[in-house]
Scaffold this motif. Sequence first.
Motif, short mmCIF file in Angstrom:
data_model
loop_
_atom_site.label_atom_id
_atom_site.label_comp_id
_atom_site.label_asym_id
_atom_site.label_seq_id
_atom_site.Cartn_x
_atom_site.Cartn_y
_atom_site.Cartn_z
N GLY A 1 -46.28 -24.15 -23.02
CA GLY A 1 -47.45 -24.27 -22.17
C GLY A 1 -48.69 -24.70 -22.94
O GLY A 1 -49.52 -25.46 -22.41
N VAL A 2 -48.83 -24.26 -24.18
CA VAL A 2 -49.99 -24.67 -24.99
C VAL A 2 -49.90 -26.15 -25.32
O VAL A 2 -50.90 -26.87 -25.30
CB VAL A 2 -50.07 -23.80 -26.26
N GLY A 3 -48.68 -26.63 -25.58
CA GLY A 3 -48.50 -28.04 -25.92
C GLY A 3 -47.81 -28.21 -27.25
O GLY A 3 -48.26 -27.66 -28.27
N CYS A 4 -46.70 -28.96 -27.24
CA CYS A 4 -45.98 -29.19 -28.49
C CYS A 4 -45.35 -30.58 -28.51
O CYS A 4 -44.37 -30.81 -29.24
CB CYS A 4 -44.91 -28.12 -28.69
N GLY A 5 -45.89 -31.50 -27.73
CA GLY A 5 -45.37 -32.86 -27.77
C GLY A 5 -43.95 -32.92 -27.25
O GLY A 5 -43.59 -32.29 -26.25
N ASP A 6 -43.12 -33.70 -27.95
CA ASP A 6 -41.73 -33.88 -27.55
C ASP A 6 -40.79 -32.93 -28.26
O ASP A 6 -39.57 -33.12 -28.24
CB ASP A 6 -41.28 -35.33 -27.84
N LEU A 7 -41.30 -31.89 -28.86
CA LEU A 7 -40.47 -30.96 -29.61
C LEU A 7 -39.60 -30.15 -28.65
O LEU A 7 -40.05 -29.66 -27.62
CB LEU A 7 -41.36 -30.02 -30.43
N ASP A 8 -38.32 -30.01 -29.02
CA ASP A 8 -37.38 -29.21 -28.23
C ASP A 8 -37.54 -27.75 -28.62
O ASP A 8 -36.83 -27.21 -29.47
CB ASP A 8 -35.95 -29.70 -28.49
N VAL A 9 -38.48 -27.09 -27.96
CA VAL A 9 -38.78 -25.70 -28.31
C VAL A 9 -37.60 -24.80 -27.96
O VAL A 9 -37.24 -23.89 -28.72
CB VAL A 9 -40.06 -25.25 -27.57
N GLU A 10 -37.00 -25.01 -26.80
CA GLU A 10 -35.88 -24.17 -26.39
C GLU A 10 -34.70 -24.31 -27.34
O GLU A 10 -34.04 -23.31 -27.67
CB GLU A 10 -35.45 -24.52 -24.96
N GLY A 11 -34.43 -25.54 -27.78
CA GLY A 11 -33.34 -25.73 -28.72
C GLY A 11 -33.60 -25.04 -30.05
O GLY A 11 -32.69 -24.43 -30.64
#
Length: 989
Positions: A585-595
């Motif tokens: 929600g804050v923002g991380c571009g195209d990074l796969d946070v869940e992965g």
Amino acid sequence: MKKYILKLDLQDAKDKRRALKTVSTVSGIDEITIDVKGKKLTILGTVDPVSVVSKLRKKNLPAGIISVGPAKEPQKKEEPKKEEPKKEEPKKDEAKGETKKDDPKKEETKKDEPKKEEEKKAEPARALAPAPAPVPAPVLALAPAPEPVMNESKDGRKTNRFSKPASKSVSTDSYPLVLDIEDFKGNFSFDALFGNLVNELLPSHLEEETDALEGHGGNDVMPNGHLRTPSDTGKSALELSSPLFPEVDALLLLFKNSCTQLIDLRKEVDGKLSNLKKEVAAQDSRHRKTLTELEKGVDGLFTSFARLDSRISSVGQTAAKIGDHLQSADAQRQTASQTIDLIKYLMEFNSSPGDLMELSPLFSDDSRVAEAASIAQKLRSFAEEDIGRQSMAVSSVVGNATASRGLEVAVANLQEYCNELENRLLARFDAASQRRELSTMAECAKILSQFNRGTSAMQHYVGLRPMFDLEVMNADTRLVLGDPGSQPSPSNVASGLSSLYKEIIETVRKEAATIMAVFPSPDDVMSILVQRVLEDRVPKLLDKLLMKPSLVNPPHMEEGGLILYLRMLAVAYEKTQELAKELRGVGCGDLDVEGLTESLFHAHKDIYIEYEQASLRQLYKSKMEELRAETQQSNESTGTIGRSKGASIASSHQQISVTVVTEFVRWNEEAISRCNLFSSQPATLAANVRAVFTCLLDQVSLYITEGLERARDSLTEAAALRERFVLGTSMSRRVAAAAASAAEAAAAAGESSFRSFMVAVQRCGSSVAIVQQYFANSISRLLLPLDGSHAAACEEMASAMSSAEGVAYKGLQQCIETVMAEVERLLSAEQKATDYRSPDDGIAPDHRPTNACTRVVAYLSRVLEAAFTALEGLNKQAFLTELGNRLHKGLLNHWQKFTFNPSGGLRLKRDITEYGEFVRSFNAPSVDEKFELLGIMANVFIVAPESLSTLFEGTPSIRKDAQTFIQLREDYKSAKLAARLSSLWASSS
């Protein structure tokens, strides 16, 4: 004629039209006036005001009567009474002389006019005092008829349009009704026009008669409607010859005149229509001609516009081509100029290796750092591409080799310059970062983005963040795990992780604001920052928190056991998932946070289900040890008084507990919740759920089976104790008393073990019901995604419960044996030979049940109360049916030991009745039938020998048992019943 003033509240023009239309339909109205501002309606005429008000109210128009009075003052009305007849008489004579061609009906009408006027003027005088003069016949003079269409005056009042006749010509003046074309415009109605005329000219005969009676009380009324006075007696004969309704002739004349006028009007209208059609045809011809000319002109305009548009398009295309050529030429010129500058700068870098002192001022001016960086990158890429092309081709010319070496020098110098420039910009960026000068930081970041797309600047910025310091990470461990020597609990760990992750989110949010203001590509920087959080800070904490235990030597339950690790894993996984959502929600571009988050727990999730099963087995083992320890401690504190009593006490403490089974289900439910958390695929979830539920089935099956086995052991011990003290045939009285006392103790132990087993069966059924309900509510829907899992789980559940059912069946058989053994003991101990063979001393027979029967029924009632409570449904029916059959068989065997006389037979029948009433509570029809047949067979001891053959005429099926009973009669031998019955059976067969 009177004047009526009514109150009338009108809202709009529509209400005015409705009021006029309503009032104008009432007969007896001469004039209507509406005062809009004063909200008044004035009516002149002989109408009944009450009927007018009622009609207005029916139309939803609020109305009321204000005043009723004469139309004019009496003084003004008396003067024209004498003058008007004199003035009208010569007019009549003149009219007779001048209009010879008039119809005679018209002359009669004109003669009747003055008479009607005189009658109207005489009415106010009659109201004041009765006149002795004779009243003339009421002959109406036709006047212009009132029309419902009203004209509005200047003061807002509306009056009748036909109150005055229109004078168009000499001929029209003689008409009683004058029509004009203008009259037919607007809301015109023939019904309203002629209706009012008819109502005026044809008043009701009864109304005149009533008015005559009221106005001249003592005068007679003639049949034709005229009043008869004493002075008019002589004239009555003449007036009888006049017509009853003279107004009909006037109406006929009116209608004929109206038809004549309507025909003239139709001709006039037809002429006008013909003229209008001619004018329209001429105008239409001219209009069509004009339209044709306009269409030709428009077609010419369209053609001109098409040529103009084509010309404009051609000129625009030419201008666009010229513009493209000019733009291309300008671009080539700029490119050539930039190429010349780049070649000049490249020659400067190619001058001498490692010497950057003789470069253009551009490369040393701090204010033009961005331009210098851009040029350096262009030169560097150009030189590297040229070197690549040269290395791929075979150089045969020395000049090419020299050029290649020269570009290599330029590349080296450019690389050295770029490194120096990048380091200088990074130092400037760090200094501005410490001073929080965002504008300077943004300028440096923009320039650094030209070096490797700014990756070095981004990584440099993220690496220097305080949130990744070692001291901060150690503080994270202390916050979550607490002191090093303390045992962390899942609740404390959850609270610590929530606080820590909240702090991380706030820090990342603040850094995001700075990154958005500084870097030209903030999404890339946020991606690096969040990746550093999930790959550096969080894993170091999880490695210390989630230390995977060994399955071979798991930690003891005092240390938390495997369940502590699983609960810690679930808490950490859930909280980290929440952290990933917040970071997304804050923002991380195209990074796969869940992965990235899933990768942190791969090592734990791969063998998670094995730890879950091992944890459930460990929990079950620990619970069983706890129950055994409680039982042992209770036995030691209570002590054992006798073997049987000790066995009953032990069994009571080792009884099946529904609370324990509920605890098993709660463990399994917690494990299922973790399966839902860790299993993302439905098929994987179904497989894990089935494995966990199988553990529950094994635990419950083993627990209730062992509980039933312990209850069976108490039954077995009671049976062994009972067999040990069976009374022999020959023993001393002292030994017999001791044996009887021991047998009573064995019976008490058997009854206690019976009750214990029934309680165990009841709790076993409750436990199975809990498991089945848990499967239906929580497990069944989770197994559906995997084919065959639901059916396999149902089969496993049935198989797990079958072992417990087998033990329960064996135990119920032992319970029946225990009950029957006690029944046999009571019968053998309490039943006396004299109970069924009482001496014939003349005393009345005893109709009470025997003592043995009473003791047996009391014992069965007391013992089977536990069975009635514990068993349900088919299990209860089967158990009681089996017990009833065994009781029937045991009683038959017991009674075959005795001899019966008639009085004993009566007492036997009383015992059978007592037994039958008791077994009726079993709700077993087959058992009830058997005891009913016993009552029938007991009659063989009561009846006389010669009557025995009549007992079994309707029930031949019990002859065999009856024959056995007959042999127990006291007079069996003396009455020679054997020979008599043998002949009887032979003849009947």
